[in-house]
Scaffold this motif. Sequence first.
Motif, PDB file in Angstrom:
ATOM      1  N   TYR A   1      34.641  38.852  20.673  1.00  0.00           N
ATOM      2  CA  TYR A   1      35.093  40.214  20.406  1.00  0.00           C
ATOM      3  C   TYR A   1      35.791  40.855  21.603  1.00  0.00           C
ATOM      4  N   VAL A   2      35.389  40.505  22.821  1.00  0.00           N
ATOM      5  CA  VAL A   2      35.905  41.152  24.032  1.00  0.00           C
ATOM      6  C   VAL A   2      37.016  40.318  24.634  1.00  0.00           C
ATOM      7  N   ALA A   3      38.206  40.893  24.700  1.00  0.00           N
ATOM      8  CA  ALA A   3      39.337  40.210  25.329  1.00  0.00           C
ATOM      9  C   ALA A   3      39.297  40.378  26.840  1.00  0.00           C
ATOM     10  N   GLU A   4      38.952  41.593  27.285  1.00  0.00           N
ATOM     11  CA  GLU A   4      38.912  41.888  28.717  1.00  0.00           C
ATOM     12  C   GLU A   4      38.039  43.117  28.935  1.00  0.00           C
ATOM     13  N   ALA A   5      37.313  43.115  30.022  1.00  0.00           N
ATOM     14  CA  ALA A   5      36.482  44.275  30.374  1.00  0.00           C
ATOM     15  C   ALA A   5      36.574  44.498  31.878  1.00  0.00           C
ATOM     16  N   PHE A   6      36.598  45.760  32.269  1.00  0.00           N
ATOM     17  CA  PHE A   6      36.573  46.057  33.701  1.00  0.00           C
ATOM     18  C   PHE A   6      35.791  47.335  33.944  1.00  0.00           C
ATOM     19  N   TYR A   7      35.266  47.420  35.154  1.00  0.00           N
ATOM     20  CA  TYR A   7      34.435  48.565  35.552  1.00  0.00           C
ATOM     21  C   TYR A   7      35.311  49.583  36.258  1.00  0.00           C
ATOM     22  N   GLU A   8      35.210  50.832  35.845  1.00  0.00           N
ATOM     23  CA  GLU A   8      35.945  51.926  36.470  1.00  0.00           C
ATOM     24  C   GLU A   8      34.945  52.847  37.146  1.00  0.00           C
ATOM     25  N   SER A   9      34.940  52.823  38.464  1.00  0.00           N
ATOM     26  CA  SER A   9      34.018  53.669  39.227  1.00  0.00           C
ATOM     27  C   SER A   9      34.483  55.118  39.213  1.00  0.00           C
ATOM     28  N   GLN A  10      33.672  56.006  39.781  1.00  0.00           N
ATOM     29  CA  GLN A  10      34.059  57.414  39.853  1.00  0.00           C
ATOM     30  C   GLN A  10      35.337  57.583  40.669  1.00  0.00           C
ATOM     31  N   GLU A  11      35.449  56.798  41.743  1.00  0.00           N
ATOM     32  CA  GLU A  11      36.646  56.880  42.584  1.00  0.00           C
ATOM     33  C   GLU A  11      37.881  56.393  41.824  1.00  0.00           C
ATOM     34  N   ASP A  12      37.717  55.305  41.068  1.00  0.00           N
ATOM     35  CA  ASP A  12      38.838  54.796  40.273  1.00  0.00           C
ATOM     36  C   ASP A  12      39.255  55.802  39.211  1.00  0.00           C
ATOM     37  N   ALA A  13      38.252  56.413  38.562  1.00  0.00           N
ATOM     38  CA  ALA A  13      38.541  57.403  37.523  1.00  0.00           C
ATOM     39  C   ALA A  13      39.248  58.616  38.119  1.00  0.00           C
ATOM     40  N   PHE A  14      38.830  59.017  39.322  1.00  0.00           N
ATOM     41  CA  PHE A  14      39.455  60.164  39.974  1.00  0.00           C
ATOM     42  C   PHE A  14      40.896  59.848  40.360  1.00  0.00           C
ATOM     43  N   ALA A  15      41.144  58.627  40.862  1.00  0.00           N
ATOM     44  CA  ALA A  15      42.506  58.241  41.237  1.00  0.00           C
ATOM     45  C   ALA A  15      43.418  58.221  40.007  1.00  0.00           C
ATOM     46  N   ALA A  16      42.909  57.696  38.889  1.00  0.00           N
ATOM     47  CA  ALA A  16      43.708  57.674  37.657  1.00  0.00           C
ATOM     48  C   ALA A  16      43.958  59.083  37.142  1.00  0.00           C
ATOM     49  N   PHE A  17      42.952  59.937  37.272  1.00  0.00           N
ATOM     50  CA  PHE A  17      43.083  61.333  36.831  1.00  0.00           C
ATOM     51  C   PHE A  17      44.124  62.061  37.666  1.00  0.00           C
TER      52      PHE A  17
END
Length: 304
Positions: A97-113
Motif C-alpha cells: 500500500y505504501v509507495a514512499e514515506a518520510f518523516y517531517e520534523s517540526q523544523e522541516d514543517a516550519f521551513a516548508a511553511f
Amino acid sequence: MRLQFILSEIGIGLRRNLSMAVSVILVTFVSLTFVGAAGLLQLQIDAMKDDWYDRVEVTIYLCPEESDAATCAAGETTEEQTTALWDELNSEALDPYVAEAFYESQEDAFAAFQERFADEWWAQGLTADQMQASFRVSLVDPAQYQVVADMFTGRQGVEDVRDPRAVVEPLILVMNRLSLVAAGIAGVMLLAAVLLITTTIRLSAMSRRRETGIMRLVGASNLFIQLPFMLEGAIAATIGAALSVAGLWFGVHYLVEDWLAQSIQFIPYVGTDEVWLLAPALVGIAILLATISSVVTLSRYTKV
C-alpha cells in the motif's frame, strides 16, 4: 444525372424551407454545444481526479506538547513511539500500500511553511515550536488510503490522520452533478432538435407531394425519392454540429487556455485537443438525429 437531380432537389427544399432549416441549424448548434460541454466537463473531472489522486498523501500528525486528543494524553510523541510508527510504515504488511514515506520534523514543517507563506503578514510571528511533526505517506493506489488511515488512527502518539481526498472528493462530486445537469439539458435539447428536424422534413415532403407522386409514377425507388429529404436534414444538422465544434473550440481556447489556465495554474485543464477529440462524436450525433427524424417522417409523408 441522378446526382444532379438530387442536388437540385436539396437546393429547392432548403430554399422553400429556409427559415425552418435555419431553426434546425440553431437548435442543433445549441443542443450539441450542451452535449460537448458535458463531455468536456467530464474529461476535466477525469483529468483532475487523475492528477489530484496521484498527489494524495496520507498525513499522520504526531502529538504536540499540548493536545486535547485522547491518544495524546501522555504528552508529546516520544522518540520510541516515533520509531515504532516508522517501522510499521516500512513493514511488509504495508508494503503493498505504501509507495514512499518520510518523516517531517517540526523544523522541516516550519521551513516548508515559510517557503510557501513567507510573504504573508500573519505568518511572521510563527516559530518552529508551533509546527507539528508528521509522517507523509504516498500510496501505491490512492483508493486504498483507508487501509493506512485505519491502521494508525487511534494509536498512542498519533493525534490525527488526514487525507486530502476529504477535500477533493466533495469538489469532484459537485462537478459530477454539474456534468449530469449539463447532460440532462443536452438531452432535452436533442429531443427538441429531433422534433424540429422531423417537422422540417415533413413540411418539405408535403410541399413536394406532387413531384414525389410523379417520380413514383415513373418508377423511382423509395430511396431515390426520400434521399433529398434525408440529405436536407443531414446537411442542416451537420452545419449545426460544425458551429457547435467551432463554439466549443473558441470557448476552450480563449476562456480556458488563455484566461483560466493563466489565473489558476495548479489545475490540469482540458484544451482544444479535447474539443477535436469530441468533434467526430458531435458530427455523428447530428447525422444520427437527422437519420432518426428521416426514418420517422419519410415513410409516411412520401407516400402518394
